[in-house]
Design a protein around this motif. Sequence first.
Motif, mmCIF file in Angstrom:
data_model
loop_
_atom_site.group_PDB
_atom_site.id
_atom_site.type_symbol
_atom_site.label_atom_id
_atom_site.label_comp_id
_atom_site.label_asym_id
_atom_site.label_seq_id
_atom_site.Cartn_x
_atom_site.Cartn_y
_atom_site.Cartn_z
ATOM 1 N N PHE A 82 53.359 11.788 38.084
ATOM 2 C CA PHE A 82 53.723 12.094 36.935
ATOM 3 C C PHE A 82 53.029 13.158 36.452
ATOM 4 O O PHE A 82 54.524 13.810 36.097
ATOM 5 C CB PHE A 82 53.353 10.704 35.852
ATOM 6 C CG PHE A 82 54.183 10.973 34.342
ATOM 7 C CD1 PHE A 82 55.611 10.834 34.532
ATOM 8 C CD2 PHE A 82 53.382 11.837 33.391
ATOM 9 C CE1 PHE A 82 56.184 10.856 33.478
ATOM 10 C CE2 PHE A 82 54.158 12.315 32.577
ATOM 11 C CZ PHE A 82 55.813 12.021 32.218
ATOM 12 N N GLY A 83 52.169 13.495 36.968
ATOM 13 C CA GLY A 83 51.861 14.887 36.163
ATOM 14 C C GLY A 83 52.294 16.065 37.448
ATOM 15 O O GLY A 83 52.916 16.847 36.787
ATOM 16 N N VAL A 84 52.363 16.032 38.639
ATOM 17 C CA VAL A 84 52.560 16.702 39.739
ATOM 18 C C VAL A 84 54.476 16.682 39.807
ATOM 19 O O VAL A 84 54.803 18.280 39.583
ATOM 20 C CB VAL A 84 53.063 16.322 41.084
ATOM 21 C CG1 VAL A 84 53.439 16.781 42.038
ATOM 22 C CG2 VAL A 84 51.381 16.156 41.309
ATOM 23 N N ALA A 85 55.200 15.985 39.095
ATOM 24 C CA ALA A 85 56.792 15.588 38.422
ATOM 25 C C ALA A 85 56.485 16.569 37.323
ATOM 26 O O ALA A 85 58.007 17.255 37.168
ATOM 27 C CB ALA A 85 57.270 14.486 38.079
ATOM 28 N N VAL A 86 56.166 16.345 36.325
ATOM 29 C CA VAL A 86 56.169 17.365 35.092
ATOM 30 C C VAL A 86 56.516 18.728 35.601
ATOM 31 O O VAL A 86 57.197 19.593 35.057
ATOM 32 C CB VAL A 86 55.315 17.129 33.914
ATOM 33 C CG1 VAL A 86 55.594 17.878 33.007
ATOM 34 C CG2 VAL A 86 55.243 15.746 32.842
ATOM 35 N N ILE A 87 55.315 19.622 36.280
ATOM 36 C CA ILE A 87 54.595 20.668 36.884
ATOM 37 C C ILE A 87 55.929 20.875 37.306
ATOM 38 O O ILE A 87 56.854 22.049 36.691
ATOM 39 C CB ILE A 87 53.584 20.782 37.179
ATOM 40 C CG1 ILE A 87 52.372 20.311 35.931
ATOM 41 C CG2 ILE A 87 53.479 22.296 37.834
ATOM 42 C CD1 ILE A 87 51.520 20.423 36.755
ATOM 43 N N VAL A 88 56.657 20.070 37.925
ATOM 44 C CA VAL A 88 57.554 20.980 39.489
ATOM 45 C C VAL A 88 58.962 21.006 38.545
ATOM 46 O O VAL A 88 59.568 21.978 38.842
ATOM 47 C CB VAL A 88 57.589 20.184 40.159
ATOM 48 C CG1 VAL A 88 58.561 20.052 41.361
ATOM 49 C CG2 VAL A 88 56.026 19.977 41.627
ATOM 50 N N PHE A 89 59.112 19.941 37.599
ATOM 51 C CA PHE A 89 60.148 19.499 36.803
ATOM 52 C C PHE A 89 60.762 21.076 35.828
ATOM 53 O O PHE A 89 61.322 21.790 35.623
ATOM 54 C CB PHE A 89 60.705 19.261 36.144
ATOM 55 C CG PHE A 89 61.818 18.732 36.139
ATOM 56 C CD1 PHE A 89 62.274 17.331 37.192
ATOM 57 C CD2 PHE A 89 62.488 18.770 34.578
ATOM 58 C CE1 PHE A 89 63.283 16.782 36.825
ATOM 59 C CE2 PHE A 89 63.768 18.370 34.708
ATOM 60 C CZ PHE A 89 64.372 17.314 35.617
ATOM 61 N N VAL A 90 59.337 20.878 35.475
ATOM 62 C CA VAL A 90 58.995 22.634 33.935
ATOM 63 C C VAL A 90 59.540 23.908 35.024
ATOM 64 O O VAL A 90 59.855 24.823 34.492
ATOM 65 C CB VAL A 90 58.244 23.032 33.407
ATOM 66 C CG1 VAL A 90 58.207 24.085 32.708
ATOM 67 C CG2 VAL A 90 57.983 21.075 32.286
ATOM 68 N N VAL A 91 58.321 24.433 36.332
ATOM 69 C CA VAL A 91 57.808 26.045 36.680
ATOM 70 C C VAL A 91 59.338 25.889 37.408
ATOM 71 O O VAL A 91 60.116 26.697 37.291
ATOM 72 C CB VAL A 91 57.465 25.287 37.844
ATOM 73 C CG1 VAL A 91 56.986 26.083 38.660
ATOM 74 C CG2 VAL A 91 55.810 25.391 36.983
ATOM 75 N N ILE A 92 59.998 25.080 38.424
ATOM 76 C CA ILE A 92 61.674 25.372 38.728
ATOM 77 C C ILE A 92 62.614 25.989 38.002
ATOM 78 O O ILE A 92 63.934 26.246 38.729
ATOM 79 C CB ILE A 92 62.094 24.354 39.820
ATOM 80 C CG1 ILE A 92 62.128 23.177 39.559
ATOM 81 C CG2 ILE A 92 60.689 24.168 41.015
ATOM 82 C CD1 ILE A 92 62.298 21.497 40.188
#
Lengths: 336, 290
Positions: free
Chosen positions: A19-29
Amino acid sequence: MALLRAILVRLLTTAITLFGVAVIVFVVIRVVPGNPIAMMLPPGATEADIARLQMQYGFDKSIFEQFTIWLSGVVQGDFGTSISLRQPVSLLVLNRLPATLELSIVALLIAVLIGGTMALVGTRFRDTGAEGAIDMGAGMALSIPDFLWGLVLILLFGVLWPVFHISGRISPSLDIDFTTNFYLFEALFRLRFDVLADLIGHMFMPAVALAIPLAAIIAQLLKQSLKETMHLDYVTLARTKGYAERTVITREALPNAILPTLTLVGVQFTFLIGGTVIIERLFSYEGLGNMAIDAVINRDLPLIQGIVILFALIFTLVNLVVDMMYVVLNPRLRHA
Amino acid sequence: MSGYLNIRNLSVSLRGGGPILRSVTLDVAAGQVHGLVGESGAGKSMIGKAVLGTLPRALQITAGEIWLDGQDLLKLSPGQRRHRIGATTALIPQDPLTALNPSRRIGPQITRRLVDILGWTKAAAEARALELLAEVDIPDPRRVMRTYPHELSGGMRQRILIASAFAAEPKLIIADEPTTALDVTVQKQILRLIAEMQARHGTALLFVTHDLGVVSKVCDSLSVLYAGKIVENARMRRFFMHPIHPYSAALLAATPTYTNPQGSLMPVPESVIETVEQEVTAHDRRWGRR
Ligand SMILES: Nc1ncnc2c1ncn2[C@@H]1O[C@H](COP(=O)(O)OP(=O)(O)O)[C@@H](O)[C@H]1O
Ligand SMILES: [Mg+2]
């Protein structure tokens, strides 16, 4: 009961990590510049066209809204549709996964074989020139990153002495009707050794390039661990029983020396999987990593998200397998 | 030269450093128990290791002979020597907690060498292991063979190591302070067990200890070691009635009678220490610091 608890805790932490990975990737890209819609439209498209597509892919909504929509799809197994390839992300990613898994596993096997042999030979001839040579070789292998090894290999086996294929995964003429995308395993299973040879000819250089740094790490860590184990009482006792040094190393010291190196090798293996991204690109190998680079170039946000989540899942699985092997190999934990 | 093990003028030194053993000469007669006494750091373990061929790499044999059953081990090739030791000699180690391989079951740790080195069949080796485990009073040997070392107590593990040492009927056993690492309560049992096993099997035993009280209980003869130098070789009875060297005499006086096997060494008088130190210096001056 303790085991069940451990598994539950493990599943929960995995879910939180993903979930954490998903949030970070989602925001960063979404905050880095680059518009996916602009990339897919021909030059001269009207503002209205762009706005229409923005809406179709939901990019007009807030990041938070986009995320909840994406997440509600994910829990149902729907990772969205690739913008550049216009196919479901889950399908694209799962089709490419076997290629990358095969490459990583073959690279790991090569690394374990070479690194393990170096460690055993270095222990057998410890404190001699042979050990020094192994240390020097390992130091050199580690000071050069995997993609530069890839270039060196291309020069050697692609240009100077062209025995291996420089690019691709399989020669088109040999593309037998595979039922799975695990070409290597399937060719082996179907006893198609002509295809197998072709696959190996393609995989050799990328796999070796990925394996070299890991082999060096295994050689160093395992040798250090073996040398420390060689001083222990049970090893000395085995020596007095008449066993040759070689047997003492492989049979008495090795099973115990493997344990402390296992965790680190697991971590290094996840680095190796990360390394496939550039290596696959370098050798035009049709895997996940190659697809990831295309996805980034095309600002294909749904595809990038899908690939990153999959990589994160693989990393957690690798760690899980390492932990399980640690328990299996260590009798003191097996009974706990 | 009589006896099973004869060490002659054995000198061991640190590579590029000072002496560790200084012209050690001692004999272990076939079927007899020979004590090797000396304070911690005197070099007792190094004598055993020199015989077994397991000296640390930092040490080297600089002179002397080690005769085993009429054959000088130091004249053999390393492979021949290893084989000879493996077939005739066994070690009962000091610390049973570290002397068993933690990742292997007890059974194979006893039987494998019988099969690999001595060419027994697997069935014969297993029968032998069960027999020996019963002989050292291990309850339920069949179950114990399948356990891992960490599941067993220190006393149990030392019994297993004793069983393992006797399994191949060796001609010589070197026991290096076999009770030092154990609880005081089991020390006596293990000591008695070793003595019984030795008597029953007729094995020559080099019994290393820092405890003269223990020596008096189990040994036929003994050597006293100080700073890597043999101070006195003697038959047991003569030694206790009439020790020749002042250091021996001081050791005897410091040992709270051999009715008390728990008695430990008391400080040896300064004057006696001075005497032995002078002898050690004289030895080094004569032979060089090799
Ligand atoms: N690995 C080693 N390297 C260098 N010196 C050692 C090593 N092991 C033991 N020694 C030295 O050898 C001497 C004798 O040690 P040892 O035989 O173990 O004594 P002990 O009589 O207590 O068994 C000691 O002074 C010790 O410092
Ligand atoms: Mg010692």
